[in-house]
Design an enzyme around this catalytic site. Structure first.
Site, PDB file in Angstrom:
ATOM      1  N   HIS A  99       0.833  -1.204   0.000  1.00  0.00           N
ATOM      2  CA  HIS A  99       0.000   0.000   0.000  1.00  0.00           C
ATOM      3  C   HIS A  99       0.870   1.259   0.000  1.00  0.00           C
ATOM      4  O   HIS A  99       2.053   1.215   0.383  1.00  0.00           O
ATOM      5  CB  HIS A  99      -0.964  -0.009   1.187  1.00  0.00           C
ATOM      6  CG  HIS A  99      -0.299  -0.007   2.530  1.00  0.00           C
ATOM      7  ND1 HIS A  99       0.175   1.135   3.124  1.00  0.00           N
ATOM      8  CD2 HIS A  99      -0.022  -1.026   3.391  1.00  0.00           C
ATOM      9  CE1 HIS A  99       0.712   0.840   4.290  1.00  0.00           C
ATOM     10  NE2 HIS A  99       0.617  -0.459   4.482  1.00  0.00           N
ATOM     11  N   ASP A 173      -6.216  -6.522 -11.402  1.00  0.00           N
ATOM     12  CA  ASP A 173      -5.151  -7.326 -10.802  1.00  0.00           C
ATOM     13  C   ASP A 173      -4.180  -7.885 -11.834  1.00  0.00           C
ATOM     14  O   ASP A 173      -3.149  -7.290 -12.109  1.00  0.00           O
ATOM     15  CB  ASP A 173      -5.766  -8.446  -9.959  1.00  0.00           C
ATOM     16  CG  ASP A 173      -6.187  -7.958  -8.578  1.00  0.00           C
ATOM     17  OD1 ASP A 173      -5.561  -7.020  -8.077  1.00  0.00           O
ATOM     18  OD2 ASP A 173      -7.133  -8.511  -8.004  1.00  0.00           O
TER      19      ASP A 173
END
Length: 441
Positions: A99, A173
């Protein structure tokens, strides 16, 4: 002769879940040595996600991590930082998808890695472009799809199912992983000229948006003339100022639709996709294949522009024809006439099709042990002089000793790393023994 395109390239893989691992697995399949960094005792989150057996890694993990080495390493410990630093100094590529801000906090930002090894290419996947107001959001697959125009343009345009719908394909993804792969391969070619690595930043948002390119084309057209002739809403419904959902319409100037076929009562995938092309010759051949020769002289249908205005009548008639035949029969009737057609295939039908086990499309990997053989999607392209060798996935930390030995760490040092939590979980302290035995009840 070893023709592996990335032979001799060393990759430090600091990724997990799907977007990053899909990229690094492809690097491994192309011949790179990929060392996957995994948290001691925990590993990639997908190891234990959606498991078919609590004692085995999930297919989610297995399908994204073959041909890699696994190094169990806690990069937060002093020894862990030192080991990762040593690995980076000899790496060609470093890839991460944590992240926003995580790698900076850990001490391995692009600037830090570039200072350690100017030749190292740094690849990263984040949710959004750095210029985006959403750049600090933690992004998952659906977040990328809904913010990049994919969901708002997918689904039905009317009725109770008129809701933004995400695609079954992993647009945010694996698609992001393949986009990053392109950037990394370009960076390797660039480095051969400059001698220096660069920072390759791939956002999930941009990977999705790239696949929504024709929707931006449609927005430009809509802004210009106020309607979209290829959409099922034309000509009877009013268009808003944004590209709407269009059901199963093909998306360009041809008329494509999904039709229900014989057997639909028991098979939810008893459908076929048929496209009517715009060219007069192609349309004539299609009409003859359908047995709809009357369309050739009917002004409502005998030109492409007329057909745009009478879509529903076309869908209805082809639908009534298709419902009497199964999807494979329809494909065999229309294909010889040059009509673009294809049966809707379930995942089961695809994976049961032995013709697809061609060494690339679908491949079988022998994991050994309790798992045995499993099927996965192989390298999506083929090369005339190279065939990937699809190997098993690593056990968590299964290559730790080999990797550390290769980098000069002694058995004594490795034992200390294991003891202090760098390469293995720190042993839990034993509970203190009571001074007297508890009374028996």
């Amino acid at each position: 002769m070893n023709t592996a395109p990335l032979q001799g390239i060393k990759v430090i893989d600091f990724t997990e879940v799907q977007s990053g691992p899909s990229c690094t697995q492809m690097l491994a399949w192309l011949g790179a040595e990929v060392i996957k960094i995994e948290r001691p005792g925990v590993g990639d989150a997908t190891r234990n996600e959606l498991q078919f057996d609590p004692e085995c890694p999930s297919y989610y993990f297995l399908q994204l991590n073959s041909n890699k080495k696994s190094l169990a390493l806690d990069a937060k410990t002093p020894d862990g930082k030192a080991i990762l630093t040593k690995l980076i100094k000899s790496a060609d590529i470093f890839v991460e998808n944590l992240h926003p801000g995580a790698m900076d906090k850990l001490g391995f930002s692009w600037e830090a890695v570039h200072a350690l090894n100017p030749k190292c290419i740094y690849g990263t996947i984040k949710g959004f472009p750095l210029s985006s107001k959403y750049k600090d959001l933690k992004a998952y697959e659906p977040i990328a799809q809904v913010t990049a125009g994919a969901a708002s343009t997918t689904g039905w345009w009317e009725g109770q199912d008129n809701v933004p719908t995400q695609s079954g394909a992993a647009l945010g993804d694996s698609n992001s992983g393949m986009h990053l792969l392109i950037g990394l391969l370009a960076a390797l070619q660039q480095r051969s000229k400059t001698g220096e690595g660069c920072y390759v930043y791939q956002s999930m948002h941009n990977a999705c948006l790239n696949l929504c390119r024709i929707k931006t084309r449609d927005q430009l057209t809509l802004d210009r003339i106020g309607y979209l002739t290829q959409f099922p809403q034309y000509p009877d419904k009013k268009f808003d100022d944004f590209v709407p959902r269009s059901g199963n319409q093909e998306g360009s100037g041809v008329l494509g639709w999904t039709y229900k076929c014989k057997g639909w009562e028991t098979d939810p995938n008893a459908y076929v996709y048929i496209i009517l092309q715009r060219g007069p010759k192609q349309f004539e051949l299609a009409c003859k294949a359908f047995g709809f020769e009357d369309w050739l002289t009917n002004p409502d249908f005998n030109t492409a522009d007329a057909r745009d205005k009478h879509k529903q009548a076309i869908y209805d008639r082809i639908g009534a024809w298709a419902i009497t035949k199964d999807k494979y029969e329809i494909t065999s009737i229309l294909s010889p006439a040059g009509v673009p057609v294809g049966p809707v295939l379930s995942t089961k039908e695809i994976m049961d099709d032995q013709s697809l086990y061609d060494g690339n499309t679908l491949v079988k990997i022998d994991q050994g042990g309790k798992i045995g053989e499993f099927v996965t999607v192989g390298c999506p392209f083929t090369m005339s002089n190279y065939q990937p060798a699809y190997g098993p996935c690593p056990d968590l930390g299964g290559d730790t000793a080999d990797v550390l030995t290769e980098y000069g760490y002694t058995a004594e040092q490795q034992a200390e790393f294991s003891k202090n939590g760098t390469t293995a979980p720190v042993a839990a302290a034993k509970p203190a023994q009571p001074s007297v035995e508890p009374a028996h009840v």
